[in-house]
Design an enzyme around this catalytic site. Structure first.
Site, PDB file in Angstrom:
ATOM      1  N   HIS A  58       0.648  -1.254   0.043  1.00  0.00           N
ATOM      2  CA  HIS A  58       0.134  -0.070  -0.069  1.00  0.00           C
ATOM      3  C   HIS A  58       0.983   1.286   0.052  1.00  0.00           C
ATOM      4  CE1 HIS A  58      -3.175   2.515   1.926  1.00  0.00           C
ATOM      5  NE2 HIS A  58      -3.933   2.273   0.848  1.00  0.00           N
ATOM      6  N   HIS A  74      -9.161  11.403   1.728  1.00  0.00           N
ATOM      7  CA  HIS A  74      -8.243  10.229   1.801  1.00  0.00           C
ATOM      8  C   HIS A  74      -6.945  10.418   2.561  1.00  0.00           C
ATOM      9  CE1 HIS A  74      -5.777   6.891  -0.542  1.00  0.00           C
ATOM     10  NE2 HIS A  74      -6.763   6.350  -0.033  1.00  0.00           N
TER      11      HIS A  74
END
Length: 523
Positions: free
Chosen positions: A261, A441
């Site tokens: 990620h 985000h």
């Protein structure tokens, strides 16, 4: 005489036929009984085999190290309540396992990397981190995770928005002289994704060594696109992180959902980027109904780039036959006198093969260290009990504690689980805001207006246990003030959630939220 004999013959034949049939019936019964006995034996063996398999899985659940009691209980219930599906679910998703072969390659790669230690007492003057005693323990936690000491002599600038971050990144790639290293979880073949690909092609064309890596699941569209092939043809070294390959084989050898990620860029061993932004347009067309994606990316110049370089190399070497460890043995570039004393910063890389519970420990240490103010932005909040307790304790001791979530989440499961924690947080005095203008985000934490943590890690179990993540921890009131202004802009656009609103949620909604949160340990 002959006509009279015929009936006698028929009379004799009838009993004979009856006798034959009567004799055949016991044979058929024996055969059916044998089949039934055989089927019963098979059923018994299947039952016993399943029972033993279930016991073996339950024993593994109970004996598996580094598992919270709530997680053990949840998996025991799943395996018992769903005898077949539960076992399959545990074998696929119950353990943090990247696969034996992959783990061996990773260990081999890590063994090639030199240790990155910088003794602050003997570091060049421009690289000595100046950190107040009250915050030094935070950096010691970070060092215990990745082995990187905080280093000074850095400059840091928060990018204005997602497009500005791509503009700066493309300009830096165009100005690269030696090498460019890029790693993204999601890299889309959209406008911004293509701009970065074109910049790498231009850099490789003028002799700059370019290496680009993307997660095999998150970036599958780019990895299978003509743009990826064009980069390869131009001489850009490419690799896919944690390739999936055959789904069945991968499911049998390791978890598919263990992903890289991270978002890492390193240019010429001196410029690096860190934050929440993937290589994509803010419109994020694969999930356009939640757009725009609202991110924060920070650009650094200075020796902290070497730490991100080390993290990139650790990800690159297991997936590419291209040794780059020699880059890490070069002397650090001399500090920029105009940057002194600079921003003390430290890279913190976590993942399923790093020390267990590393990221939650860092978050909790930061939360417990707050004395005046704690502001957090995260799109995904599924904490364990200790982290939820830390946030509540922060508010209880009088710290101005605020947390900002997106109003609309791209994962309804995470959204429901997050909201199950609202009532307790609000009761403790935590202020909760929901941002409506797109999917917030950004993953950021600011502490007392002096310390910032920014990067890729969310405050959920996936980031804590399953994903490879990268963050940078820094001490600088000026840089932290810039991050605080960004956080305040989110708050100004957000809606404050009141305790009365949460108390007024329907029973059905609260039950759903709590059921989903109960599944947190097995998600």
């Amino acid at each position: 005489m002959r006509p009279a004999a015929a009936p006698r013959t028929r009379e004799r034949q009838i009993p004979l036929s009856i006798h034959v049939q009567a004799a055949a019936v016991p044979a058929a019964d024996d055969e059916d009984k044998a089949v039934a006995d055989h089927s019963g034996l098979i059923a018994t063996l299947i039952f016993l085999s399943h029972f033993l398999l279930q016991l073996a899985v339950l024993a593994r659940v109970l004996l598996r190290p580094h598992r919270e009691p709530a997680s053990r209980i949840a998996w025991v219930v799943v395996v018992i309540a769903l005898p077949v599906a539960g076992i399959i679910a545990y074998l696929l998703f119950g353990e943090v396992n990247i696969g034996q072969h992959r783990a061996e390659r990773l260990r081999h790669a890590q063994a090639q990397l030199p240790t990155l230690q910088l003794d602050p007492a003997h570091a060049p003057a421009g690289m000595r981190p100046v950190i107040p005693e009250r915050h030094q323990h935070l950096f010691r936690i970070g060092e215990s995770i990745s082995g990187f000491t905080p280093i000074g002599g850095n400059r840091a600038a928060l990018m204005a928005d997602s497009n500005a971050a791509i503009d700066a990144l493309v300009a830096d790639i165009d100005g690269a002289r030696d090498h460019v290293h890029v790693l993204f979880y999601i890299w889309l073949p959209d406008h911004n994704g293509r701009r970065v690909a074109e910049a790498l092609i231009r850099a490789a064309g003028r002799g700059v060594t370019c290496r680009a890596m993307a997660d095999d699941l998150g970036s599958r569209a780019m990895l299978r696109s003509a743009h990826w092939r064009r980069m390869a043809a131009a001489g850009v070294h490419l690799a896919s992180a944690l390739p999936i390959g055959n789904l069945l084989v991968r499911a049998l050898t390791g978890r598919i959902d263990l992903r890289n990620h991270r978002k890492i860029v390193v240019i010429d061993d001196w410029i690096t980027y860190c934050g929440s932004q993937n290589c994509a347009d803010p419109e994020f067309r694969i999930k356009a109904k939640y757009a725009p994606w609202v991110d924060a990316m920070m650009r650094f110049e200075g020796p902290v780039a070497r730490q991100n370089q080390h993290l990139f190399a650790g990800d690159w070497l297991p997936h590419a036959d291209d040794g780059i460890d020699a880059l890490l043995r070069r002397p650090l570039p001399p500090p920029d006198p105009t940057a002194m004393p600079g921003v003390p910063a430290q890279v913190v890389g976590t993942g399923p093969t790093v020390r267990w519970s590393a990221m939650p420990q860092l978050f909790e240490e930061l939360i417990y260290s707050a004395r005046r103010e704690l502001v957090i932005t995260t799109p995904y909040y599924v904490p364990d009990e200790s982290m939820q307790a830390a946030l509540c304790a922060s508010a209880h001791r009088g710290v101005d504690t605020r947390i900002i979530f997106p109003a609309r989440n791209d994962s309804w499961v995470v959204a429901a689980a997050s909201r199950s924690y609202y009532a307790e947080l609000l009761e403790a005095g935590v202020q909760i805001f929901e941002y409506p203008d797109g999917l917030l985000h950004t993953k950021s934490l600011t502490l007392d207006g002096e310390v910032t943590l920014i990067g890729s890690a969310n405050m959920d179990r996936r980031s804590f246990e399953l994903n490879y993540e990268n963050n940078i921890l820094l001490y600088c009131p000026q840089v932290t003030a810039a991050v605080r202004r960004r956080q305040d802009s989110y708050i100004a656009a957000s809606r404050l959630i009141a305790a009365t609103e949460v108390a007024g949620w329907s029973r059905r909604r609260r039950i759903l939220n709590n059921i989903v949160a109960m599944l947190g340990p097995v998600l």
